[in-house]
Design an enzyme around this catalytic site. Sequence first.
Site, PDB file in Angstrom:
ATOM      1  N   SER A  73     -29.699  41.534  -4.654  1.00  0.00           N
ATOM      2  CA  SER A  73     -30.041  41.504  -6.078  1.00  0.00           C
ATOM      3  C   SER A  73     -28.903  42.030  -6.942  1.00  0.00           C
ATOM      4  CB  SER A  73     -31.322  42.314  -6.332  1.00  0.00           C
ATOM      5  OG  SER A  73     -31.200  43.618  -5.817  1.00  0.00           O
ATOM      6  N   ASN A  88     -37.749  52.196  -3.504  1.00  0.00           N
ATOM      7  CA  ASN A  88     -38.936  51.681  -4.209  1.00  0.00           C
ATOM      8  C   ASN A  88     -39.234  52.480  -5.476  1.00  0.00           C
ATOM      9  OD1 ASN A  88     -38.993  50.022  -2.038  1.00  0.00           O
ATOM     10  ND2 ASN A  88     -40.864  50.848  -1.122  1.00  0.00           N
ATOM     11  N   THR A  95     -52.534  24.607 -46.142  1.00  0.00           N
ATOM     12  CA  THR A  95     -53.443  24.648 -45.002  1.00  0.00           C
ATOM     13  C   THR A  95     -53.458  23.222 -44.488  1.00  0.00           C
ATOM     14  OG1 THR A  95     -55.403  24.151 -46.304  1.00  0.00           O
ATOM     15  CG2 THR A  95     -54.897  26.478 -46.007  1.00  0.00           C
ATOM     16  N   HIS A  96     -53.533  23.060 -43.184  1.00  0.00           N
ATOM     17  CA  HIS A  96     -53.458  21.728 -42.558  1.00  0.00           C
ATOM     18  C   HIS A  96     -52.168  21.011 -42.962  1.00  0.00           C
ATOM     19  CE1 HIS A  96     -57.847  22.233 -41.827  1.00  0.00           C
ATOM     20  NE2 HIS A  96     -57.818  22.767 -43.037  1.00  0.00           N
ATOM     21  N   LYS A 106     -24.877  14.590 -41.778  1.00  0.00           N
ATOM     22  CA  LYS A 106     -25.845  15.536 -41.218  1.00  0.00           C
ATOM     23  C   LYS A 106     -25.426  16.991 -41.347  1.00  0.00           C
ATOM     24  CE  LYS A 106     -29.291  14.857 -39.127  1.00  0.00           C
ATOM     25  NZ  LYS A 106     -29.513  14.215 -37.835  1.00  0.00           N
ATOM     26  N   ASN A 120     -27.472  20.271 -39.732  1.00  0.00           N
ATOM     27  CA  ASN A 120     -28.676  20.517 -38.938  1.00  0.00           C
ATOM     28  C   ASN A 120     -29.003  22.003 -38.812  1.00  0.00           C
ATOM     29  OD1 ASN A 120     -28.884  17.749 -38.433  1.00  0.00           O
ATOM     30  ND2 ASN A 120     -27.519  17.924 -36.665  1.00  0.00           N
ATOM     31  N   GLU A 167     -33.963  25.636 -34.738  1.00  0.00           N
ATOM     32  CA  GLU A 167     -34.490  24.796 -33.651  1.00  0.00           C
ATOM     33  C   GLU A 167     -34.363  25.505 -32.313  1.00  0.00           C
ATOM     34  OE1 GLU A 167     -33.161  20.493 -33.989  1.00  0.00           O
ATOM     35  OE2 GLU A 167     -32.027  21.424 -35.604  1.00  0.00           O
ATOM     36  N   GLN A 195     -38.850  42.260  -6.707  1.00  0.00           N
ATOM     37  CA  GLN A 195     -37.452  42.144  -7.115  1.00  0.00           C
ATOM     38  C   GLN A 195     -37.288  41.014  -8.141  1.00  0.00           C
ATOM     39  OE1 GLN A 195     -34.131  42.904  -4.303  1.00  0.00           O
ATOM     40  NE2 GLN A 195     -33.795  40.704  -4.407  1.00  0.00           N
ATOM     41  N   LYS A 211     -36.757  41.331 -12.350  1.00  0.00           N
ATOM     42  CA  LYS A 211     -35.580  41.605 -13.180  1.00  0.00           C
ATOM     43  C   LYS A 211     -35.031  40.399 -13.916  1.00  0.00           C
ATOM     44  CE  LYS A 211     -34.759  45.233 -10.128  1.00  0.00           C
ATOM     45  NZ  LYS A 211     -35.874  44.612  -9.391  1.00  0.00           N
TER      46      LYS A 211
HETATM   47  N1  ARG Z   1     -33.415  45.496  -4.979  1.00  0.00           N
HETATM   48  C1  ARG Z   1     -34.753  45.942  -4.756  1.00  0.00           C
HETATM   49  C2  ARG Z   1     -35.606  45.560  -5.987  1.00  0.00           C
HETATM   50  O1  ARG Z   1     -35.049  45.191  -6.955  1.00  0.00           O
HETATM   51  C3  ARG Z   1     -34.770  47.411  -4.567  1.00  0.00           C
HETATM   52  C4  ARG Z   1     -35.933  47.908  -3.758  1.00  0.00           C
HETATM   53  C5  ARG Z   1     -35.738  47.675  -2.338  1.00  0.00           C
HETATM   54  N2  ARG Z   1     -36.755  48.232  -1.549  1.00  0.00           N
HETATM   55  C6  ARG Z   1     -37.011  47.784  -0.318  1.00  0.00           C
HETATM   56  N3  ARG Z   1     -37.949  48.348   0.311  1.00  0.00           N
HETATM   57  N4  ARG Z   1     -36.317  46.835   0.193  1.00  0.00           N
HETATM   58  O2  ARG Z   1     -36.803  45.594  -5.964  1.00  0.00           O
END
Ligand code: ARG
Length: 459
Positions: A22, A109, A154-155, A282, A284, A289, A321, A324
């Site tokens: 990640s 974690n 309205t509408h 044009k 725009n 948009e 994960q 993110k």
């Molecule tokens: N990169 C992981 C995440 O974003 C970190 C947690 C990893 N924990 C594990 N038990 N592998 O969630």
Amino acid sequence: MKLWSGRLSGDVDARLNALNASIGFDSRMYRQDILGSIAHANMLGKIGVLSPEAQAEITGGLRGILEDIDNGKLEIDMTAEDIHTFVEGELTRRIGTNGKKLHTARSRNDQVALDIRLYLAEKIDGISALAKDFVLALCETAKGHLHTVMSGYTHLQRAQPITLAHWLMAYAQMLMRDLDRLSDCKKRTMISPLGSGALAGTTYPLDRMYVAEQLGMGGISENSLDGVSDRDFALELLSDLSIMMMHLSRFSEEICMWCSWEFRFVTLSDSFSTGSSIMPQKKNPDIAELVRGKTGRVYGDLTTLLTAMKALPLAYNKDMQEDKEALFDAIDTAELCLEVLSPMLRSAAFHPETMKRAAAQGFINATDCADYLVKKGIPFRDAYSITGRLVNRCMELNCTLETLPMEEYKSACPVFEQDIYAAIDLLNCVCLRKVDGGPAPEAVAKQIASVLARLGEDA
Ligand code: ARG
């Protein structure tokens, strides 16, 4: 080198790495990861799990890493598994054995849950500042258009007279609620999960509140299973951003319509417009948009995380994960849209004359005409149908209520007098709507003052 080599031997397959790593996206949380680790190490020192020397060496090392990443001296290794692995590895590379003590009483974690909370809290502040600036742009523009009469719809049919300021301040109200939601979300985001460990807490006598305090967080999570598996705060933020984008897209849609030759209520400045590669005439409203279009993306991000979290058993699962990229995308999108909408609005030229002309053509003072009759003793239902017949007559004669001759009024109902023309004058109609929340200039000025006061700005 993986943090978990020990139980497993040999190198992992490159294909696992591509899916598992990640670092490609979580590296943007390096600051939060390091600050969280410093707070953790200080706490371990405070409870005597780390010696003062080890604590000092670890926190000093972490500060050095932060500084070096900040000023570009240290490049984040994109072959590391994630940002947590990278920072810990770099620390140990720099200070040796003591670096290996940092992860005592902690799991990735609870660490990742902390990092993401700190990161989002910072972003909530940034987005709120941008949203506030957009509200200020709405207020500033509104101040200059308290008497700019236009039709409210309205509408999408011309309905009743309002002012441009009234319309602008409706969007200000939406954004004010967005700001409220964001600040509420921040309260639940600024709760420290650290100490939850992998899922079952730890055997060390951690001072969890001390960690939270150092990070400016308002409290600690009260259940370790929930601490590592809760992403409600992230879902709340995505929901809040979705609602905010919905507001921005409604605003954008109206701007797009208003830029059309059919409306021509507004001209955007050249620096916030684009041209066409083939049609020389044009100009725009691409910004509006795109804001409208990008709203769908943010909804998608919310759906992504809701779906990823659905039916996950307790506690941490790697599915999480996936939070993110959805969060980062929604945050980047919201920031980008707000950053460009404010200057687009500030540099736009609205056209009061066109608005007035359009307002004059839609019989939007028909309700006022009926109200005039009511004031002269005619029951509202009768007044309503008399006015309806007058509107039909105007259409036959190709005129407006303002230009309909007196004898037409008289023949529709004898109580009509010369003062009907003042009663249906559009600006008068607006000025009479001074009920709280209404479009009368004084009522809108009150709305502007109230919004500015809530934002802590001078009126
Ligand atoms: N990169 C992981 C995440 O974003 C970190 C947690 C990893 N924990 C594990 N038990 N592998 O969630």
